[in-house]
Design an enzyme around this catalytic site. Structure first.
Site, short mmCIF file in Angstrom:
data_model
loop_
_atom_site.label_atom_id
_atom_site.label_comp_id
_atom_site.label_asym_id
_atom_site.label_seq_id
_atom_site.Cartn_x
_atom_site.Cartn_y
_atom_site.Cartn_z
N SER A 127 0.72 -1.16 -0.05
CA SER A 127 0.00 -0.02 0.12
C SER A 127 1.02 1.38 -0.07
O SER A 127 2.11 1.30 0.65
CB SER A 127 -0.72 0.14 1.20
OG SER A 127 -1.46 1.12 1.58
N TYR A 151 -1.48 -0.59 10.78
CA TYR A 151 -1.72 -1.36 9.46
C TYR A 151 -0.57 -0.91 8.52
O TYR A 151 0.08 -2.03 7.78
CB TYR A 151 -2.83 -0.64 8.94
CG TYR A 151 -3.45 -0.81 7.44
CD1 TYR A 151 -3.52 -2.33 6.86
CD2 TYR A 151 -3.10 -0.13 6.38
CE1 TYR A 151 -3.64 -2.52 5.58
CE2 TYR A 151 -3.36 -0.34 5.08
CZ TYR A 151 -3.39 -1.74 4.73
OH TYR A 151 -3.60 -1.77 3.45
N LYS A 155 2.19 -3.93 6.63
CA LYS A 155 2.62 -3.89 5.21
C LYS A 155 4.07 -3.80 4.94
O LYS A 155 4.67 -4.53 4.09
CB LYS A 155 1.95 -2.77 4.46
CG LYS A 155 0.47 -3.18 4.28
CD LYS A 155 0.16 -4.32 3.52
CE LYS A 155 -1.52 -4.85 3.56
NZ LYS A 155 -1.79 -5.88 2.64
#
Ligand code: NAD
Ligand code: WQD
Length: 338
Positions: A127, A151, A155
């Site tokens: 992302s 989050y 990643k």
């Protein structure tokens, strides 16, 4: 012979659209999904869209090593596209362990099972959130990474682990794809994004206002240093993204090594640009009020997508108007999801 591709999280938003692009490109997707944020009903829609049999779908978890070993033993899998994971920034702050468990541990279990099975071609959903607040836009892949929440850190951890794995022994073909803001739906209107509960993201929220499920959109901040004062993002059509995965897969199947690529359009659109495009698509006005800034939001960023074009020959083709028209077709035809 058709190559089978294990698609983890293939029932989800981006995964289901990618299954269409895979089928159209002559691959055979095999889905592994725990349906934590999706529905098995998507399979029948995929069959209608592609005119092919519904993909084989296995209900299960990427953290289940025994299940993965069985899957690799029973099917001749040539590559893996790994979408399965959790993606809500706010939830990751409230419950970081479940994010590290699903996203990091799950990705490690998957890679270990692949290594045992001798499957070494892997495309991973990363992302743009790994960049955090960038120094400048457009953002190239070698910009500093400093994710601002669990989050985003999950990643980046997976990117680093997969990078180390790719460098540890020959044979790996790994693509780490950093998506910007995926929106839109398949042009058939048969599949799309259906968030559970109140949407966090702009496009599903605007769609729900347009269809009458919510009274108005709150614009999170009207005083940013952007042309109209609202936040600017690189919205990319989910079918362009899906085609980007096929391009990355083809490249990985043909070349050993590690690739890190942005998938975006290279253009920034503001919140008010999205609202205006959506109003054109649905033919109604979308009531909105300007509220305070959302904590943690970056004012503006967009991709430098030139590496994906140079390496894969891929570039996003669909406009913001098309993203909104396709979102509206999905939302108005399926106001309650699947
Ligand atoms: P999604 O929630 O629609 O899809 C994820 C799918 O994975 C769901 O079907 C869910 O049921 C499944 N899943 C989750 N954990 C699992 C597990 N442990 N085992 C098996 N299945 C599991 O989300 P999406 O928008 O399609 O995102 C797909 C991937 O792309 C995610 O990894 C996400 O972090 C990443 N990504 C998404 C965006 C975005 O804005 N949508 C942006 C950048 C990156
Ligand atoms: C876009 C713009 C908001 C909702 C998130 C994740 C990121 C990535 C993509 C997974 C911003 C504004 C939004 C609303 C608004 N996901 N907005 N009113 O924050 O760019 O990115 O999704 O990897 O990690 O953080 O996307 O759609 O939430 O917001 O004004 O009700 O819309 O402030 O400017 P974001 P978004």
């Amino acid at each position: 012979m058709k190559i089978s591709v294990l698609v983890t999280g293939g029932a989800g938003y981006i995964g289901s659209h990618t299954c269409i692009a895979l089928a159209e490109a002559g691959f055979t997707p095999i889905i592994l999904d725990n349906y934590g944020n999706s529905s098995p009903k998507v399979m029948e829609r995929l069959a209608r869209i592609t005119g092919q049999a519904a993909p084989l779908a296995i209900e299960g978890d990427v953290r289940d090593r025994a299940l993965l070993d069985r899957l690799f033993a029973e099917h001749e899998i040539g590559a893996v596209i790994h979408f399965a994971g959790l993606k809500a920034v706010g939830d990751s702050v409230a419950d970081p362990l479940s994010y590290y468990d699903n996203n990091v541990y799950g990705s490690l279990v998957l890679a270990a099972a692949m290594r045992s099975a001798g499957v070494r071609t892997l495309i991973f959903s990363s992302s743009a959130t790994v960049y955090g607040e960038p120094d400048e836009s457009p953002i190239p892949e070698d910009a500093p990474t400093r994710p601002a929440n669990p989050y985003g850190r999950s990643k980046l951890m997976v990117e680093e682990a997969y990078g180390d794995l790719g460098r540890s022994e020959p044979g790996w073909r790994i693509a780490l794809l950093r998506y910007f803001n995926p929106v839109g739906a398949h042009e058939s209107g048969l599949i799309g994004e259906h968030p559970q509960g109140k949407p966090n993201n702009l496009m599903p929220f605007v769609s729900q206002v347009a269809v009458g499920q919510r009274p108005h959109l709150t614009v999170h901040g009207g005083d940013y240093p952007t042309p109209d004062g609202t936040g600017v993002r690189d919205y990319v059509h989910v079918m362009d993204l899906a085609e980007g995965h096929v391009a990355a897969l083809r490249h990985a199947l043909a070349h050993e090594g590690l690739l890190t690529l942005n998938l975006g359009t290279g253009r920034g659109g503001s919140v008010l640009d999205v609202v205006a495009a959506f109003e054109r698509a649905c033919g109604k006005s979308v009531p909105r009020v300007i509220g305070p800034r959302r904590p943690g939001d970056v004012p503006a960023y967009w991709a430098d997508p030139s590496a994906a074009k140079a390496v894969l020959g891929w570039e996003a083709r669909r406009s913001l108007d098309q993203m909104c028209a396709d979102s509206w077709r999905w939302q108005s035809g399926n106001p309650n999801g699947y």
